[in-house]
Write a protein that holds these residues in place. Structure first.
Motif, PDB file in Angstrom:
ATOM      1  N   GLY A 137      75.503 -43.962  43.125  1.00  0.00           N
ATOM      2  CA  GLY A 137      75.982 -45.161  42.453  1.00  0.00           C
ATOM      3  C   GLY A 137      75.697 -45.122  40.956  1.00  0.00           C
ATOM      4  O   GLY A 137      75.091 -44.178  40.441  1.00  0.00           O
ATOM      5  N   ARG A 138      76.106 -46.146  40.265  1.00  0.00           N
ATOM      6  CA  ARG A 138      75.903 -46.169  38.802  1.00  0.00           C
ATOM      7  C   ARG A 138      74.432 -46.154  38.429  1.00  0.00           C
ATOM      8  O   ARG A 138      74.078 -45.693  37.343  1.00  0.00           O
ATOM      9  CB  ARG A 138      76.596 -47.403  38.202  1.00  0.00           C
ATOM     10  N   THR A 139      73.588 -46.652  39.321  1.00  0.00           N
ATOM     11  CA  THR A 139      72.145 -46.607  39.083  1.00  0.00           C
ATOM     12  C   THR A 139      71.435 -45.734  40.121  1.00  0.00           C
ATOM     13  O   THR A 139      70.221 -45.867  40.304  1.00  0.00           O
ATOM     14  CB  THR A 139      71.556 -48.035  39.120  1.00  0.00           C
ATOM     15  N   GLY A 140      72.185 -44.867  40.807  1.00  0.00           N
ATOM     16  CA  GLY A 140      71.592 -43.985  41.798  1.00  0.00           C
ATOM     17  C   GLY A 140      70.685 -42.947  41.165  1.00  0.00           C
ATOM     18  O   GLY A 140      70.794 -42.624  39.967  1.00  0.00           O
ATOM     19  N   PHE A 141      69.790 -42.394  41.979  1.00  0.00           N
ATOM     20  CA  PHE A 141      68.799 -41.484  41.393  1.00  0.00           C
ATOM     21  C   PHE A 141      69.427 -40.161  40.963  1.00  0.00           C
ATOM     22  O   PHE A 141      69.002 -39.565  39.964  1.00  0.00           O
ATOM     23  CB  PHE A 141      67.636 -41.270  42.370  1.00  0.00           C
ATOM     24  N   VAL A 142      70.446 -39.672  41.646  1.00  0.00           N
ATOM     25  CA  VAL A 142      71.117 -38.452  41.200  1.00  0.00           C
ATOM     26  C   VAL A 142      71.873 -38.725  39.905  1.00  0.00           C
ATOM     27  O   VAL A 142      71.862 -37.902  38.972  1.00  0.00           O
ATOM     28  CB  VAL A 142      72.058 -37.913  42.291  1.00  0.00           C
ATOM     29  N   THR A 143      72.533 -39.878  39.854  1.00  0.00           N
ATOM     30  CA  THR A 143      73.229 -40.248  38.618  1.00  0.00           C
ATOM     31  C   THR A 143      72.245 -40.374  37.458  1.00  0.00           C
ATOM     32  O   THR A 143      72.532 -39.949  36.327  1.00  0.00           O
ATOM     33  CB  THR A 143      73.982 -41.577  38.818  1.00  0.00           C
ATOM     34  N   ALA A 144      71.075 -40.941  37.721  1.00  0.00           N
ATOM     35  CA  ALA A 144      70.056 -41.083  36.659  1.00  0.00           C
ATOM     36  C   ALA A 144      69.579 -39.720  36.172  1.00  0.00           C
ATOM     37  O   ALA A 144      69.363 -39.517  34.960  1.00  0.00           O
ATOM     38  CB  ALA A 144      68.881 -41.908  37.167  1.00  0.00           C
ATOM     39  N   ILE A 145      69.423 -38.768  37.105  1.00  0.00           N
ATOM     40  CA  ILE A 145      68.998 -37.425  36.705  1.00  0.00           C
ATOM     41  C   ILE A 145      70.067 -36.767  35.840  1.00  0.00           C
ATOM     42  O   ILE A 145      69.770 -36.160  34.795  1.00  0.00           O
ATOM     43  CB  ILE A 145      68.697 -36.574  37.951  1.00  0.00           C
ATOM     44  N   LEU A 146      71.323 -36.895  36.244  1.00  0.00           N
ATOM     45  CA  LEU A 146      72.404 -36.284  35.467  1.00  0.00           C
ATOM     46  C   LEU A 146      72.554 -36.959  34.101  1.00  0.00           C
ATOM     47  O   LEU A 146      72.878 -36.291  33.108  1.00  0.00           O
ATOM     48  CB  LEU A 146      73.714 -36.376  36.254  1.00  0.00           C
ATOM     49  N   LYS A 147      72.326 -38.261  34.045  1.00  0.00           N
ATOM     50  CA  LYS A 147      72.405 -38.967  32.769  1.00  0.00           C
ATOM     51  C   LYS A 147      71.304 -38.529  31.808  1.00  0.00           C
ATOM     52  O   LYS A 147      71.479 -38.564  30.586  1.00  0.00           O
ATOM     53  CB  LYS A 147      72.310 -40.480  32.990  1.00  0.00           C
ATOM     54  N   ILE A 149      70.123 -35.597  31.355  1.00  0.00           N
ATOM     55  CA  ILE A 149      70.324 -34.252  30.792  1.00  0.00           C
ATOM     56  C   ILE A 149      71.195 -34.389  29.553  1.00  0.00           C
ATOM     57  O   ILE A 149      72.427 -34.450  29.629  1.00  0.00           O
ATOM     58  CB  ILE A 149      70.964 -33.311  31.835  1.00  0.00           C
ATOM     59  N   CYS A 150      70.566 -34.483  28.409  1.00  0.00           N
ATOM     60  CA  CYS A 150      71.280 -34.715  27.150  1.00  0.00           C
ATOM     61  C   CYS A 150      70.778 -33.729  26.089  1.00  0.00           C
ATOM     62  O   CYS A 150      69.691 -33.142  26.218  1.00  0.00           O
ATOM     63  CB  CYS A 150      71.074 -36.155  26.655  1.00  0.00           C
ATOM     64  N   TYR A 151      71.586 -33.575  25.058  1.00  0.00           N
ATOM     65  CA  TYR A 151      71.203 -32.737  23.917  1.00  0.00           C
ATOM     66  C   TYR A 151      71.899 -33.287  22.673  1.00  0.00           C
ATOM     67  O   TYR A 151      72.968 -33.913  22.769  1.00  0.00           O
ATOM     68  CB  TYR A 151      71.590 -31.281  24.155  1.00  0.00           C
ATOM     69  N   PRO A 152      71.304 -33.064  21.502  1.00  0.00           N
ATOM     70  CA  PRO A 152      71.934 -33.563  20.260  1.00  0.00           C
ATOM     71  C   PRO A 152      73.087 -32.658  19.840  1.00  0.00           C
ATOM     72  O   PRO A 152      73.014 -31.435  19.945  1.00  0.00           O
ATOM     73  CB  PRO A 152      70.780 -33.532  19.259  1.00  0.00           C
ATOM     74  N   ASP A 153      74.152 -33.279  19.362  1.00  0.00           N
ATOM     75  CA  ASP A 153      75.279 -32.489  18.869  1.00  0.00           C
ATOM     76  C   ASP A 153      75.070 -32.183  17.383  1.00  0.00           C
ATOM     77  O   ASP A 153      73.970 -32.364  16.834  1.00  0.00           O
ATOM     78  CB  ASP A 153      76.596 -33.230  19.107  1.00  0.00           C
ATOM     79  N   ALA A 154      76.121 -31.727  16.730  1.00  0.00           N
ATOM     80  CA  ALA A 154      76.006 -31.317  15.326  1.00  0.00           C
ATOM     81  C   ALA A 154      75.661 -32.482  14.410  1.00  0.00           C
ATOM     82  O   ALA A 154      75.039 -32.305  13.362  1.00  0.00           O
ATOM     83  CB  ALA A 154      77.309 -30.663  14.866  1.00  0.00           C
ATOM     84  N   THR A 155      76.039 -33.693  14.808  1.00  0.00           N
ATOM     85  CA  THR A 155      75.760 -34.864  13.970  1.00  0.00           C
ATOM     86  C   THR A 155      74.421 -35.514  14.313  1.00  0.00           C
ATOM     87  O   THR A 155      74.032 -36.500  13.688  1.00  0.00           O
ATOM     88  CB  THR A 155      76.879 -35.902  14.143  1.00  0.00           C
ATOM     89  N   GLY A 156      73.741 -34.983  15.337  1.00  0.00           N
ATOM     90  CA  GLY A 156      72.462 -35.554  15.739  1.00  0.00           C
ATOM     91  C   GLY A 156      72.559 -36.588  16.832  1.00  0.00           C
ATOM     92  O   GLY A 156      71.531 -37.078  17.322  1.00  0.00           O
ATOM     93  N   ALA A 157      73.793 -36.930  17.246  1.00  0.00           N
ATOM     94  CA  ALA A 157      73.971 -37.914  18.317  1.00  0.00           C
ATOM     95  C   ALA A 157      73.691 -37.267  19.669  1.00  0.00           C
ATOM     96  O   ALA A 157      73.953 -36.082  19.877  1.00  0.00           O
ATOM     97  CB  ALA A 157      75.390 -38.491  18.273  1.00  0.00           C
ATOM     98  N   PRO A 161      76.660 -34.632  28.844  1.00  0.00           N
ATOM     99  CA  PRO A 161      77.925 -34.178  29.431  1.00  0.00           C
ATOM    100  C   PRO A 161      77.961 -34.244  30.955  1.00  0.00           C
ATOM    101  O   PRO A 161      79.036 -34.121  31.541  1.00  0.00           O
ATOM    102  CB  PRO A 161      78.016 -32.731  28.956  1.00  0.00           C
ATOM    103  N   PHE A 162      76.820 -34.425  31.591  1.00  0.00           N
ATOM    104  CA  PHE A 162      76.794 -34.387  33.058  1.00  0.00           C
ATOM    105  C   PHE A 162      76.836 -35.768  33.696  1.00  0.00           C
ATOM    106  O   PHE A 162      76.719 -35.875  34.916  1.00  0.00           O
ATOM    107  CB  PHE A 162      75.547 -33.638  33.537  1.00  0.00           C
ATOM    108  N   ASN A 163      76.985 -36.817  32.891  1.00  0.00           N
ATOM    109  CA  ASN A 163      77.106 -38.157  33.452  1.00  0.00           C
ATOM    110  C   ASN A 163      78.430 -38.264  34.207  1.00  0.00           C
ATOM    111  O   ASN A 163      79.499 -38.212  33.605  1.00  0.00           O
ATOM    112  CB  ASN A 163      77.055 -39.209  32.341  1.00  0.00           C
ATOM    113  N   PRO A 164      78.404 -38.395  35.528  1.00  0.00           N
ATOM    114  CA  PRO A 164      79.665 -38.355  36.286  1.00  0.00           C
ATOM    115  C   PRO A 164      80.595 -39.508  35.948  1.00  0.00           C
ATOM    116  O   PRO A 164      81.817 -39.358  35.986  1.00  0.00           O
ATOM    117  CB  PRO A 164      79.202 -38.400  37.751  1.00  0.00           C
ATOM    118  N   TYR A 165      80.041 -40.665  35.604  1.00  0.00           N
ATOM    119  CA  TYR A 165      80.888 -41.826  35.334  1.00  0.00           C
ATOM    120  C   TYR A 165      81.544 -41.735  33.960  1.00  0.00           C
ATOM    121  O   TYR A 165      82.523 -42.435  33.701  1.00  0.00           O
ATOM    122  CB  TYR A 165      80.064 -43.109  35.466  1.00  0.00           C
TER     123      TYR A 165
END
Length: 310
Positions: A137-147, A149-157, A161-165
């Motif tokens: 779900g939108r607040t499911g634990f697998v969704t939370a894990i995928l959310k 996984i982030c990294y900064p882009d060239a602008t620092g934002a 990319p792995f957020n399924p929604y």
């Protein structure tokens, strides 16, 4: 010498319970009672009420609801979900069954998968829907894990990319419903097709190899033609299982996906619609589709049993 006359033997009349106790059919009495009270009696009741109006008079107007665009859409969506999940679950389940029967899989893996299949095939309804909501779900634990996984882009934002929604996935849509149904569809396929795969005789493979056939030719010309009735029959069984499902779809989507089972429940309960007799007519149409499915399944199973017994 006087001839001795033997008196004729008069048969003793026995009660029906005495006759039943002398046969092997007595153990089937609970089964036939279950069939009568939970299948034949409700089906007959649905059929009779589908030809009645609110005053109990005979009418055919209830079946005019079949021309309603919403009813046609409900049947169409139910058929789409059933076909998609039966094909997806059938293909996935066939390869799993092949791996544990003919793929030299360790025995403990086979035992684990067969046990899991037996449990998962019967795990459905509201618990399955809540399990998927808590997982994907939108607040499911697998969704939370995928959310996370982030990294900064060239602008620092921060980019996640792995957020399924964010990538178009929605558990409460047709895709989510297919995913939920597949959970109990592919284990059912494993349980159904495994006996047929185990029935393939080693002599057939050895004979094909002696005639110069490779593995692909053996499957194309020998194994698949023999297994085709069993595969089609198992797929029909999955179709019927998905077509009659109600609780999982309702709990997962809240009725936003208009399945025929949800529409029937709304008609009979009167929470949204209020014509239970039209609901009975819709249920009769559903019973006809299920009856055709079961009949085709039995025909294919008989063909399979003849092949495997030869």
């Amino acid at each position: 010498m006087a001839q001795t006359l033997t008196p004729p033997v008069v048969p003793v009349k026995k009660s029906i319970w005495e006759r039943l106790s002398e046969t092997n059919w007595i153990g089937l009495v609970p089964f036939f009672a279950l069939i009568f009270f939970f299948l034949l009696l409700p089906s007959t009741n649905l059929l009779l009420k589908s030809f009645q109006d609110f005053n109990g008079n005979f009418t055919l107007s209830n079946y005019a609801v079949m021309q309603n665009p919403y009813v046609i859409k409900a049947y169409s969506v139910s058929l789409q979900v059933s076909v998609i999940t039966s094909v997806v679950g059938g293909v996935f389940g066939f390869f799993v069954a092949y791996a544990i029967t003919l793929g030299n899989t360790p025995k403990w893996v086979r035992n684990f998968l067969m046990t899991f299949s037996g449990l998962a095939a019967n795990f459905g309804g509201v618990p399955l829907a809540f399990s998927y909501i808590a997982t994907l779900g939108r607040t499911g634990f697998v969704t939370a894990i995928l959310k996370s996984i982030c990294y900064p882009d060239a602008t620092g934002a921060q980019v996640c990319p792995f957020n399924p929604y964010d990538n178009g996935f929605n558990l409460y849509s047709m895709a989510g419903l297919v995913l939920a149904y597949t959970y109990f569809q592919f284990p059912l396929m494993v349980l159904t097709i495994t006996p047929a795969l185990e029935g393939l005789k080693k002599e057939w493979r050895e004979a094909s190899a002696n005639l110069g056939a490779n593995s692909w030719q053996y499957w194309r010309d020998v194994a698949l033609p023999i297994l085709t009735p069993s595969i089609l029959g198992a797929t029909l069984l999955l179709f019927g299982s998905a077509f009659g499902a109600y609780a999982t779809a309702y709990a997962l989507t809240g009725g936003s996906i208009y399945l025929i089972t949800i529409l029937i429940a709304q008609q009979i309960r009167g929470d949204v619609l209020n014509n239970p007799y039209e609901g009975y007519a819709l249920a009769v149409g559903m019973i006809v589709i299920m009856g055709v499915t079961i009949l085709a399944y039995n025909v294919l199973q008989r063909r399979t049993s003849r092949w495997l017994k030869s």
